[in-house]
Design an enzyme around this catalytic site. Structure first.
Site, PDB file in Angstrom:
ATOM      1  CG  ASP A   2      -4.889 -10.476   3.087  1.00  0.00           C
ATOM      2  OD1 ASP A   2      -4.671  -9.300   3.464  1.00  0.00           O
ATOM      3  OD2 ASP A   2      -4.553 -10.902   1.968  1.00  0.00           O
TER       4      ASP A   2
ATOM      5  CG  ASP B 218      -2.690  -8.621   0.606  1.00  0.00           C
ATOM      6  OD1 ASP B 218      -1.977  -9.004   1.541  1.00  0.00           O
ATOM      7  OD2 ASP B 218      -3.749  -7.960   0.750  1.00  0.00           O
TER       8      ASP B 218
ATOM      9  CG  HIS C 226      -1.948  -1.066   1.211  1.00  0.00           C
ATOM     10  ND1 HIS C 226      -2.868  -1.251   0.209  1.00  0.00           N
ATOM     11  CD2 HIS C 226      -2.144  -2.086   2.087  1.00  0.00           C
ATOM     12  CE1 HIS C 226      -3.614  -2.309   0.470  1.00  0.00           C
ATOM     13  NE2 HIS C 226      -3.192  -2.842   1.586  1.00  0.00           N
TER      14      HIS C 226
ATOM     15  CG  HIS D 130      -6.546  -5.690   1.742  1.00  0.00           C
ATOM     16  ND1 HIS D 130      -6.021  -6.652   2.591  1.00  0.00           N
ATOM     17  CD2 HIS D 130      -7.759  -5.355   2.243  1.00  0.00           C
ATOM     18  CE1 HIS D 130      -6.885  -6.867   3.587  1.00  0.00           C
ATOM     19  NE2 HIS D 130      -7.944  -6.097   3.407  1.00  0.00           N
TER      20      HIS D 130
HETATM   21  N1  LIG Z   1     -12.767  -2.934   7.581  1.00  0.00           N
HETATM   22  C1  LIG Z   1     -11.558  -2.959   6.764  1.00  0.00           C
HETATM   23  C2  LIG Z   1     -10.406  -2.323   7.500  1.00  0.00           C
HETATM   24  C3  LIG Z   1      -9.129  -2.409   6.660  1.00  0.00           C
HETATM   25  N2  LIG Z   1      -8.013  -1.935   7.450  1.00  0.00           N
HETATM   26  C4  LIG Z   1      -6.740  -1.879   6.759  1.00  0.00           C
HETATM   27  C5  LIG Z   1      -6.438  -3.119   5.973  1.00  0.00           C
HETATM   28  C6  LIG Z   1      -4.972  -3.123   5.572  1.00  0.00           C
HETATM   29  C7  LIG Z   1      -4.584  -4.359   4.787  1.00  0.00           C
HETATM   30  C8  LIG Z   1      -3.071  -4.482   4.691  1.00  0.00           C
HETATM   31  C9  LIG Z   1      -2.612  -5.607   3.739  1.00  0.00           C
HETATM   32  O1  LIG Z   1      -3.123  -6.867   4.162  1.00  0.00           O
HETATM   33  O2  LIG Z   1      -3.068  -5.357   2.412  1.00  0.00           O
HETATM   34  C10 LIG Z   1      -1.079  -5.664   3.752  1.00  0.00           C
HETATM   35  F1  LIG Z   1      -0.669  -6.618   2.898  1.00  0.00           F
HETATM   36  F2  LIG Z   1      -0.563  -4.498   3.370  1.00  0.00           F
HETATM   37  F3  LIG Z   1      -0.648  -5.948   4.975  1.00  0.00           F
HETATM   38 ZN   LIG Z   2      -4.101  -7.560   2.596  1.00  0.00          ZN
END
Ligand SMILES: NCCCNCCCCCC(O)(O)C(F)(F)F
Ligand SMILES: [Zn+2]
Length: 343
Positions: free
Chosen positions: A284, A195, A159, A197
């Site tokens: 994830d 991932d 990110h 996200h």
């Molecule tokens: N209700 C949703 C809340 C989301 N909060 C932030 C999620 C961050 C994900 C981080 C990630 O898993 O993409 C990384 F790989 F960068 F660690």
């Molecule tokens: Zn993630």
């Protein structure tokens, strides 16, 4: 497969603003310890502590002032008398100005962040630079003629963009490794982000460049973090047009539809003929992940590794997310074993 790991990751144990509350960050130190334990348990291969690299290597991807901010933020924060984690409280959104870097740390924290998922603590700088070193040493291992390596990075990176942190990410480990390959003679590098996200930071960094192909499978941003990037129509711009491929997938995606998208992504990467392939390895996408919404089983992760092996490029796996801490080791190492079994 050699695993590089960064013991200094324990120096970073932050909080995050989530669901309206400041709470311990989901991105826990125990995550990396669990993956390392699994690597040892299955005998994946040798372990190594990465060499130390200079800040100029990170500044090949991030701006110098951003790297300097990461290094000095805690000192500037505690100079105000604070002893708790530093978090942003205001961001230059919409028509607010971002052409002038604020001098006050409160302004800098927002200037250099996309969200409040990136607290700065006393040990954050050391942990994040050693995480980037882990990816850099993994790439050097490939450039020495090895087929693959695992960079067990923590904190994650995908990110983080050239001048902002976000979503638990500070330095973009995968992007820094890809750039290192190009700086040492590589002509083309592909980055595949699995991932849950969207890797908005990695996309942003290479969006106008044809020498890095960025391909991402992720939760549809209309309903999934980071919400503001990762749509299918984001295909690159300028010289980079056509070198950015997003596969947004709906909540509830299982292996059937995931594998179809993954096979198409792997075909596109094979056609690009990269000198190196960097995998942003988040697990994830697991059905029991507490903050994500796909339905892959632990067994499915072997299939991800086998699909990656079919690309037949030297491959660096860079750890990103995954929050079901008990199974994160099994799922991450299943990808690596699926890969080594498939090469
Ligand atoms: N209700 C949703 C809340 C989301 N909060 C932030 C999620 C961050 C994900 C981080 C990630 O898993 O993409 C990384 F790989 F960068 F660690
Ligand atoms: Zn993630």
């Amino acid at each position: 497969m050699l695993t590089f790991h960064n013991p200094d990751h324990h120096l970073h144990h932050a909080s995050e603003l989530k669901d309206g509350k400041v709470s311990p960050c989901f991105e826990l130190p125990h995550r990396a310890d669990t993956v390392l334990a699994r690597v040892r348990q299955v005998g994946l291969g040798q372990l190594a502590i990465p060499a130390h690299y200079g800040k100029e290597r990170y500044a090949r991807i991030h701006s110098e002032r951003y790297v300097n901010f990461l290094e000095s933020a805690w000192q500037e924060w505690t100079a105000l008398g604070h002893r708790h984690d530093a978090l942003p409280l205001v961001w230059p959104v919409r028509d607010l100005r971002s052409d002038i870097e604020p001098e006050h740390i409160d302004g800098k924290l927002g200037f250099y962040a996309m969200d409040a998922g990136v607290a700065i603590t006393a040990g954050t700088w050391q942990a994040v630079r050693r995480s980037a070193d882990t990816a850099l040493n993994g790439m050097d291992h490939l450039l020495q003629g090895n087929r693959s390596a695992f960079a067990l990075c923590r904190p994650p990176g995908h990110h983080a963009a050239a001048e902002y942190m976000g979503g638990y990410c500070y330095l973009n480990n995968a992007a820094i490794a890809a750039q290192s390959c190009l700086d040492q003679g590589g002509k083309r590098v592909a980055i595949l982000d699995v991932d849950f996200h969207h890797g908005n930071g990695t996309q942003s960094i290479f969006y106008q460049r044809p020498d890095v192909l960025f391909v991402s499978l992720h939760g549809d941003p209309r309903r999934s973090y980071p919400y503001f990037s990762g749509h299918r129509d984001e295909t690159g711009s300028g010289a980079g047009q056509g070198f950015n491929l997003n596969y947004p997938l709906p909540h509830g995606t299982d292996w059937g539809s995931y594998a179809t998208a993954l096979d198409d992504a792997c075909k596109r990467i094979r056609a690009y003929q990269p000198d190196a392939l960097v995998i942003s390895l988040g697990v994830d996408t697991y059905e029991n992940d507490p903050i994500s919404h796909f339905r892959l089983t632990s067994h499915d992760f072997f299939g991800i590794g086998a699909a990656i092996a079919s690309i037949q490029s030297p491959t660096l796996f860079v750890m990103e997310g995954g929050y079901m801490v008990d199974e994160i080791g099994i799922n991450a190492v299943n990808v690596l074993q699926g890969y080594t079994g498939g090469v």
